[in-house]
Design a protein around this motif. Sequence first.
Motif, PDB file in Angstrom:
ATOM      1  N   ARG A  45       0.774  -1.277  -0.043  1.00  0.00           N
ATOM      2  CA  ARG A  45      -0.197  -0.087   0.020  1.00  0.00           C
ATOM      3  C   ARG A  45       0.765   1.136  -0.004  1.00  0.00           C
ATOM      4  O   ARG A  45       0.447   2.319  -0.255  1.00  0.00           O
ATOM      5  CB  ARG A  45      -0.939   0.014   0.962  1.00  0.00           C
ATOM      6  CG  ARG A  45      -2.201  -1.182   1.104  1.00  0.00           C
ATOM      7  CD  ARG A  45      -2.622  -1.485   2.544  1.00  0.00           C
ATOM      8  NE  ARG A  45      -3.126  -0.273   3.078  1.00  0.00           N
ATOM      9  CZ  ARG A  45      -4.362  -0.090   2.841  1.00  0.00           C
ATOM     10  NH1 ARG A  45      -5.023  -0.458   2.036  1.00  0.00           N
ATOM     11  NH2 ARG A  45      -4.971   1.296   3.342  1.00  0.00           N
ATOM     12  N   ASN A  48       1.707   2.653  -3.619  1.00  0.00           N
ATOM     13  CA  ASN A  48       1.085   3.817  -4.323  1.00  0.00           C
ATOM     14  C   ASN A  48       0.485   4.750  -3.600  1.00  0.00           C
ATOM     15  O   ASN A  48      -0.461   5.499  -3.661  1.00  0.00           O
ATOM     16  CB  ASN A  48      -0.336   2.916  -5.348  1.00  0.00           C
ATOM     17  CG  ASN A  48      -1.297   2.267  -4.381  1.00  0.00           C
ATOM     18  OD1 ASN A  48      -0.970   2.283  -3.409  1.00  0.00           O
ATOM     19  ND2 ASN A  48      -2.078   1.663  -4.946  1.00  0.00           N
ATOM     20  N   LEU A  50      -1.044   4.819  -0.706  1.00  0.00           N
ATOM     21  CA  LEU A  50      -2.403   4.698   0.180  1.00  0.00           C
ATOM     22  C   LEU A  50      -1.926   4.713   1.641  1.00  0.00           C
ATOM     23  O   LEU A  50      -2.797   5.171   2.451  1.00  0.00           O
ATOM     24  CB  LEU A  50      -3.010   3.243   0.016  1.00  0.00           C
ATOM     25  CG  LEU A  50      -3.920   3.180  -1.193  1.00  0.00           C
ATOM     26  CD1 LEU A  50      -4.598   1.908  -1.502  1.00  0.00           C
ATOM     27  CD2 LEU A  50      -5.058   4.300  -1.536  1.00  0.00           C
ATOM     28  N   ARG A  86      -0.694   7.267  -9.324  1.00  0.00           N
ATOM     29  CA  ARG A  86      -1.454   6.107  -9.055  1.00  0.00           C
ATOM     30  C   ARG A  86      -2.169   5.560 -10.094  1.00  0.00           C
ATOM     31  O   ARG A  86      -2.402   4.254 -10.228  1.00  0.00           O
ATOM     32  CB  ARG A  86      -2.787   6.549  -7.982  1.00  0.00           C
ATOM     33  CG  ARG A  86      -2.081   6.453  -6.687  1.00  0.00           C
ATOM     34  CD  ARG A  86      -3.125   6.914  -5.614  1.00  0.00           C
ATOM     35  NE  ARG A  86      -2.863   7.037  -4.161  1.00  0.00           N
ATOM     36  CZ  ARG A  86      -3.519   8.054  -3.398  1.00  0.00           C
ATOM     37  NH1 ARG A  86      -4.515   8.690  -3.838  1.00  0.00           N
ATOM     38  NH2 ARG A  86      -3.050   7.739  -2.202  1.00  0.00           N
ATOM     39  N   ALA A  87      -2.587   6.478 -11.267  1.00  0.00           N
ATOM     40  CA  ALA A  87      -3.200   5.927 -12.341  1.00  0.00           C
ATOM     41  C   ALA A  87      -2.343   5.064 -13.019  1.00  0.00           C
ATOM     42  O   ALA A  87      -2.820   4.467 -14.001  1.00  0.00           O
ATOM     43  CB  ALA A  87      -3.796   7.339 -13.159  1.00  0.00           C
ATOM     44  N   MET A  91      -4.100  -1.885  -8.917  1.00  0.00           N
ATOM     45  CA  MET A  91      -4.168  -2.554  -7.570  1.00  0.00           C
ATOM     46  C   MET A  91      -5.419  -3.248  -7.467  1.00  0.00           C
ATOM     47  O   MET A  91      -6.557  -2.937  -7.860  1.00  0.00           O
ATOM     48  CB  MET A  91      -4.174  -1.480  -6.533  1.00  0.00           C
ATOM     49  CG  MET A  91      -3.971  -2.223  -4.996  1.00  0.00           C
ATOM     50  SD  MET A  91      -3.483  -1.128  -3.573  1.00  0.00           S
ATOM     51  CE  MET A  91      -2.876  -2.016  -2.310  1.00  0.00           C
ATOM     52  N   PHE A  93      -7.403  -5.764  -4.638  1.00  0.00           N
ATOM     53  CA  PHE A  93      -7.887  -5.783  -3.610  1.00  0.00           C
ATOM     54  C   PHE A  93      -8.197  -7.318  -3.163  1.00  0.00           C
ATOM     55  O   PHE A  93      -8.654  -7.882  -3.621  1.00  0.00           O
ATOM     56  CB  PHE A  93      -8.586  -4.916  -2.634  1.00  0.00           C
ATOM     57  CG  PHE A  93      -8.008  -3.235  -3.056  1.00  0.00           C
ATOM     58  CD1 PHE A  93      -7.488  -2.599  -2.004  1.00  0.00           C
ATOM     59  CD2 PHE A  93      -8.397  -2.864  -4.162  1.00  0.00           C
ATOM     60  CE1 PHE A  93      -6.835  -1.292  -2.236  1.00  0.00           C
ATOM     61  CE2 PHE A  93      -8.099  -1.585  -4.562  1.00  0.00           C
ATOM     62  CZ  PHE A  93      -7.583  -0.835  -3.500  1.00  0.00           C
ATOM     63  N   ASN A  97     -13.434  -4.708  -3.665  1.00  0.00           N
ATOM     64  CA  ASN A  97     -13.795  -3.394  -3.823  1.00  0.00           C
ATOM     65  C   ASN A  97     -14.209  -2.810  -5.121  1.00  0.00           C
ATOM     66  O   ASN A  97     -13.943  -1.792  -5.708  1.00  0.00           O
ATOM     67  CB  ASN A  97     -12.709  -2.644  -3.423  1.00  0.00           C
ATOM     68  CG  ASN A  97     -12.267  -2.806  -1.958  1.00  0.00           C
ATOM     69  OD1 ASN A  97     -12.738  -3.601  -1.239  1.00  0.00           O
ATOM     70  ND2 ASN A  97     -10.842  -1.988  -1.482  1.00  0.00           N
ATOM     71  N   LEU A  98     -15.184  -3.798  -5.673  1.00  0.00           N
ATOM     72  CA  LEU A  98     -15.559  -3.338  -7.044  1.00  0.00           C
ATOM     73  C   LEU A  98     -16.771  -2.291  -6.383  1.00  0.00           C
ATOM     74  O   LEU A  98     -17.276  -2.342  -5.300  1.00  0.00           O
ATOM     75  CB  LEU A  98     -16.541  -4.615  -7.524  1.00  0.00           C
ATOM     76  CG  LEU A  98     -15.505  -5.571  -8.140  1.00  0.00           C
ATOM     77  CD1 LEU A  98     -16.340  -6.695  -8.914  1.00  0.00           C
ATOM     78  CD2 LEU A  98     -14.651  -4.914  -9.366  1.00  0.00           C
ATOM     79  N   ALA A 111     -12.748   4.588 -14.630  1.00  0.00           N
ATOM     80  CA  ALA A 111     -11.451   5.268 -14.519  1.00  0.00           C
ATOM     81  C   ALA A 111     -11.042   5.803 -15.826  1.00  0.00           C
ATOM     82  O   ALA A 111     -10.774   7.066 -15.935  1.00  0.00           O
ATOM     83  CB  ALA A 111     -10.403   4.585 -13.675  1.00  0.00           C
ATOM     84  N   ARG A 159     -10.405  -3.998 -14.237  1.00  0.00           N
ATOM     85  CA  ARG A 159     -10.665  -2.627 -13.952  1.00  0.00           C
ATOM     86  C   ARG A 159      -9.391  -1.997 -13.948  1.00  0.00           C
ATOM     87  O   ARG A 159      -9.341  -0.909 -14.189  1.00  0.00           O
ATOM     88  CB  ARG A 159     -11.551  -2.394 -12.657  1.00  0.00           C
ATOM     89  CG  ARG A 159     -11.827  -1.276 -12.191  1.00  0.00           C
ATOM     90  CD  ARG A 159     -12.363  -0.945 -10.958  1.00  0.00           C
ATOM     91  NE  ARG A 159     -11.987  -1.431  -9.877  1.00  0.00           N
ATOM     92  CZ  ARG A 159     -12.258  -1.604  -8.457  1.00  0.00           C
ATOM     93  NH1 ARG A 159     -13.570  -1.045  -8.404  1.00  0.00           N
ATOM     94  NH2 ARG A 159     -11.636  -1.901  -7.666  1.00  0.00           N
ATOM     95  N   ALA A 160      -8.289  -2.804 -13.156  1.00  0.00           N
ATOM     96  CA  ALA A 160      -7.032  -2.102 -12.859  1.00  0.00           C
ATOM     97  C   ALA A 160      -6.304  -2.206 -14.336  1.00  0.00           C
ATOM     98  O   ALA A 160      -5.601  -1.163 -14.531  1.00  0.00           O
ATOM     99  CB  ALA A 160      -6.420  -3.110 -11.837  1.00  0.00           C
ATOM    100  N   MET A 163      -6.551   0.900 -16.929  1.00  0.00           N
ATOM    101  CA  MET A 163      -5.626   2.255 -16.795  1.00  0.00           C
ATOM    102  C   MET A 163      -4.088   1.836 -17.657  1.00  0.00           C
ATOM    103  O   MET A 163      -3.607   2.835 -17.442  1.00  0.00           O
ATOM    104  CB  MET A 163      -5.599   2.706 -15.585  1.00  0.00           C
ATOM    105  CG  MET A 163      -7.032   2.953 -14.825  1.00  0.00           C
ATOM    106  SD  MET A 163      -7.754   4.391 -15.732  1.00  0.00           S
ATOM    107  CE  MET A 163      -6.161   5.822 -15.205  1.00  0.00           C
TER     108      MET A 163
END
Lengths: 250, 314
Positions: A45, A48, A50, A86-87, A91, A93, A97-98, A111, A159-160, A163
């Motif tokens: 973490r 990036n 966090l 971060r983009a 990442m 999880f 965390n959808l 994104a 999703r990751a 980007m």
Amino acid sequence: MVMAAGVRKRFGLLEVLKGIDLEVRRGEVMCMLGPSGSGKSTFLRCINHLERINAGRLSVDGELVGYREAGGKLYELHEKEVARKRAEIGMVFQHFNLFPHMTALDNVALAPTLVKRLGREEARRRGRELLARVGLGDKLDTYPVALSGGQKQRVAIARALAMAPKLMLFDEPTSALDPELVGEVLDVMRGLAKDGMTMIVVTHELGFAREVADTAVFMDGGVVVETGPPGEVLAAPRHERTRAFLSKVL
Amino acid sequence: MSVSEQSEVGAGRHEEIRAVPVRRPGRWVAAVVVLVVVASLIRSAVANKNFQWHLVGQYLFDGRITHGVVITIELTLIAMAIGIGLGVLLAIMRQSPNPVVKWASWLYIFFFRGTPVYVQLVFWGFFGALYKDVSIGVPFGGPVLLHASSNTLISSFNAAILGLGLNEGAYMAEVVRAGLISVDEGQTEAAHALGLSPGQTLRKIVLPQAMRVIIPPTGNETISMLKTTSLVVAIGGVYELMSEGAAIYGATYNPMPVLITVSIWYLALTSVLYVAQYFIERRYGRGFTRSERGRWRARTLALSTGNEHGAGPV
């Protein structure tokens, strides 16, 4: 790609990372193993931003994470610059965390539209491609609540990837899955590694680490105990602590 | 199921159970008692000449009453719009890392929740006595953008709107804040990890999910507001439903039929709000139920029958 030198992280009085030195080269897959509370996830973490580190230097692609150094001084980066960096880092999880209020496709296309300013149609076209790539071409309009754990995690990976990150971080991606669903997620990750993605994977899947990782890292109590090719670290560990952990996991 | 099938399944062991239910005479007694009480209440209301139902029929669409209904709706909608806008702003301010902003929000909520709305309404009614003129511009001697006397700027209607809206903002702030903190932190982290800015995260990820938690108490607040508008009688000069009614029975000295008429209108307006809330909840329930579009969950919420795990008719 990732350089860590003397990275320390404190939560209040508790020091979770006690000086981490690690390097991950472009195209390399690094698996991080170790008991819970050893600091693996926290380190991930930090990469990036966090979590912000308290001491040491951490850089991605030659640029410091979360700070700018000039004239021997560190300056905090503005949220926008942090977000821009971060983009470039994907990442995944443990708990997926959808975004539950969006369909699988909207999760993937969000994104790129917001951050990369891609046109909506273009983002959705690429989203469809990515979901097909992780084997979910038939679940585009499904909401996360109606997906199995394995499917959710594959959407999260898509999703990751949307980007087009130069680095992927996986934080125990299979730990929350039913045993029979672990394989489908690992298959996707295996494919990514084969395509040359730089990956840091915190995992308890020793088989995956042995097969896919270029480097295995064993952490305990906030320090790196042992690092090397998985064949050595996992098959013939030099440290007593590593041996004890592996004997319990196997 | 036919007889031949039953015998095939072996002594009927697998047939559907049709047991004799436990007799519950208490339930019958309770139901009869309730029905008798309700029936006698209705009878007395119909039979009692003092209710003057024929007058209720006349008043129901009386021009003064329907005008009051329109004003009540206007007050409710505008005050709630102000309240919701302020509430979102104050809730976000409460979460701000800037301590001055945070405390300002806290102080606002403390003040407006801590004094009766009636007092606040009277205060706004007398605003002209406190400040003769109102100027908007750069403070401490800067240029003035707008200048007007308080009495023209803050008409009775505007005073009512201000009183109700500013008070509502304090309550809505807490409703919105509850919604914001109900959203899992992992959502914010995932959004940040994708490179979304804090503002984008709030607008696209956190607020839409918070809406699910925010809407039911907001419906509650709106229904409450609908009735609180009757307190603007404190200011005078705003003829909403209750004030119009009061004016009528003030002249006729016959309050009963008017009060019944007014109650019927408040109930009718509340019913409309129920329907509106049902549709808004359905809209924001998407993704939180396995059936597409969240119909079933919305339906159970609307009817407030608990059981969330039953089979969902769609």
